[in-house]
Write an enzyme that holds these catalytic residues in place. Structure first.
Site, PDB file in Angstrom:
ATOM      1  N   ASP A 147      42.509  46.291  33.797  1.00 25.97           N
ATOM      2  CA  ASP A 147      42.020  45.749  35.070  1.00 25.97           C
ATOM      3  C   ASP A 147      42.126  44.227  35.024  1.00 25.97           C
ATOM      4  O   ASP A 147      41.519  43.587  34.172  1.00 25.97           O
ATOM      5  CB  ASP A 147      40.553  46.183  35.262  1.00 25.97           C
ATOM      6  CG  ASP A 147      40.017  45.804  36.636  1.00 25.97           C
ATOM      7  OD1 ASP A 147      40.781  45.238  37.439  1.00 25.97           O
ATOM      8  OD2 ASP A 147      38.826  46.084  36.887  1.00 25.97           O
ATOM      9  N   ASP A 201      46.023  45.645  40.968  1.00 26.58           N
ATOM     10  CA  ASP A 201      45.660  44.961  39.721  1.00 26.58           C
ATOM     11  C   ASP A 201      45.049  45.897  38.669  1.00 26.58           C
ATOM     12  O   ASP A 201      44.373  45.450  37.755  1.00 26.58           O
ATOM     13  CB  ASP A 201      44.717  43.781  40.000  1.00 26.58           C
ATOM     14  CG  ASP A 201      43.315  44.215  40.350  1.00 26.58           C
ATOM     15  OD1 ASP A 201      43.176  45.285  40.970  1.00 26.58           O
ATOM     16  OD2 ASP A 201      42.366  43.498  40.003  1.00 26.58           O
ATOM     17  N   GLU A 202      45.313  47.190  38.802  1.00 28.38           N
ATOM     18  CA  GLU A 202      44.768  48.140  37.819  1.00 28.38           C
ATOM     19  C   GLU A 202      45.795  49.211  37.461  1.00 28.38           C
ATOM     20  O   GLU A 202      46.462  49.742  38.341  1.00 28.38           O
ATOM     21  CB  GLU A 202      43.564  48.885  38.416  1.00 28.38           C
ATOM     22  CG  GLU A 202      42.331  48.053  38.606  1.00 28.38           C
ATOM     23  CD  GLU A 202      41.271  48.863  39.341  1.00 28.38           C
ATOM     24  OE1 GLU A 202      40.830  49.892  38.826  1.00 28.38           O
ATOM     25  OE2 GLU A 202      40.924  48.455  40.462  1.00 28.38           O
TER      26      GLU A 202
END
Ligand SMILES: [Mg+2]
Length: 410
Positions: A9, A109-110
């Site tokens: 993350d 973003d993960e």
């Protein structure tokens, strides 16, 4: 067999990308927000991400700009650039894919990774996680938090436990103590509505959910009750999908709020073409072609309409997408109110290996498009552009950071 899953993350993603691209912003309180119209003091949107420096001064995620400025007068506002964030996201995925193909993109973003099969090459999961963190830091200048656990649910929980720059491993034997007092809303998948309903049943912690009677849960939530109980027990059997699984990308789209509402058809057309060019570029990066084009229009009074049409063939160039989008506009939308936002997306995708483009005239168009892509990759986005994109730029729609990011991060 026991699995080892990582959840990666990125920390304060949009703001960190901006700071990585622009040294002048490093160490400063910054907030990423929508575009700022010429002559106006603040943008028309809320903050999407703030840097850790801004958070330390009291700026929070979903504040309006005036609220944020009130708590942090020195806050630097940066207009967000989704293209740049997607670009960096693809670079992060590339790093992860150098370890294994079992990388599932969960959001911009993960990512999840199943490292079970590659443990033997690296020693243990912590070594892999540290190496990933080091590479993302040194190659892209960004920090991330990593969770390591036997499944996706717990890996995600782990990455949340320490931010920024965290590395948290939840081992099989740690599970009961982790779940004991964990608020249910910290479990991925339990949003505020579900949380409220569970709270009303007296269920506040993960352990409470795991211990709840299955009858109570299924009476209240139907078949989802089984999944909820398992979540409360830290059980999750869902596999990490392969990166190249065909459903990895279901649609590709772009939308933008105009810097000012418009009645001007030329601006709408220019803007739409620019969005279509972006969608086309992205589609080709994914090596996909699509068949269904959707157009979303939000008017000045916030009424929003979406219409779509399916075509007889797969398309992938900006021009083809524009032709479909503009015919939707003509057929299905009224221009009786000023336009505030436009969005274009393409779905019904299939991997595109070039086979369906054998006809000579189509190939010519593709050669031109490919050359434009190559020039733009080399010299910056939209170095070569259709004339309507230039109109869009004049209207203040395009922002210039994308070019910088490509040069700096490469
Ligand atoms: Mg994040």
């Amino acid at each position: 067999m026991n699995k080892t899953i990582l959840h990666i993350d990125m920390n304060a993603y949009f703001a960190s990308v901006e700071q990585a691209c622009n040294p002048a912003l490093r160490g400063k309180p910054i907030a990423v927000c929508g575009e700022i119209a010429k002559g106006s003091k603040y943008p028309r949107t809320i903050i999407t991400t703030s840097s850790y420096e801004a958070r330390a001064l009291g700026v929070k995620g979903i504040m309006s700009i005036p609220e944020a400025k009130a708590v942090c007068p020195g806050l630097i506002l940066v207009a967000g650039n989704m293209d740049k964030y997607i670009d960096v996201s693809l670079k992060i995925q590339k790093i992860l894919l150098s370890f294994t193909d079992t990388v599932e993109v969960f959001s911009i973003d993960e990512c999840f990774m199943d490292v079970t099969d590659i443990l033997k090459f690296h020693g243990d999961a912590k070594t892999i996680a540290k190496e990933i963190k080091t590479r993302i830091k040194s190659e892209l200048g960004l920090m991330c938090s990593v969770g390591i656990a036997p499944n996706k649910l717990l890996a995600k929980l782990g990455s949340d436990m320490k931010k920024p720059d965290g590395l948290t491993e939840i081992k099989e034997e740690d599970i009961p103590s982790v779940l004991e007092n964990l608020p249910i809303e910290d479990l991925c998948g339990i949003g505020s509505h579900l949380q409220e309903k569970l709270n009303r049943l007296g269920i506040k912690t993960a352990k409470g959910l795991g211990d709840a009677s299955i009858n109570l849960l299924t009476n209240r939530f139907g078949f989802i009750g089984y999944a909820l109980k398992q979540m409360g027990q830290g059980i999750d059997h869902s596999p990490v999908k392969l990166y190249n699984a065909h459903d990895a990308v279901k649609s590709v789209g772009h939308s933008h709020t105009l810097t000012q509402d418009t009645w001007d058809l030329d601006v709408v057309k220019a803007y739409m073409l620019m969005l279509c060019e972006k969608v086309g570029t992205r589609l080709r990066q994914y090596k996909m072609a699509g068949k269904t084009v959707s157009l979303v229009v939000r008017y000045a009074d916030f009424e929003t309409y979406g219409r779509q049409k399916s075509l007889g063939e797969y398309i992938k160039t900006g021009n083809e997408i524009y032709n479909a989008a503009f015919s939707l506009w003509k057929e299905k939308f009224k221009f009786d109110k000023a336009v505030r936002l436009l969005g274009v997306s393409i779905s019904n995708l299939m991997p595109d290996d070039g086979q369906q483009y054998l006809m000579e005239n189509m190939r010519k168009q593709l050669v031109i498009t490919k050359t434009v892509d190559e020039i733009n990759t080399k010299y910056g986005e939209f170095t070569v552009k259709p004339s309507a994109v230039i109109t869009a730029e004049k209207f203040g729609i395009l922002n210039r950071c994308g070019i910088m990011s490509k040069r700096l991060i490469k």
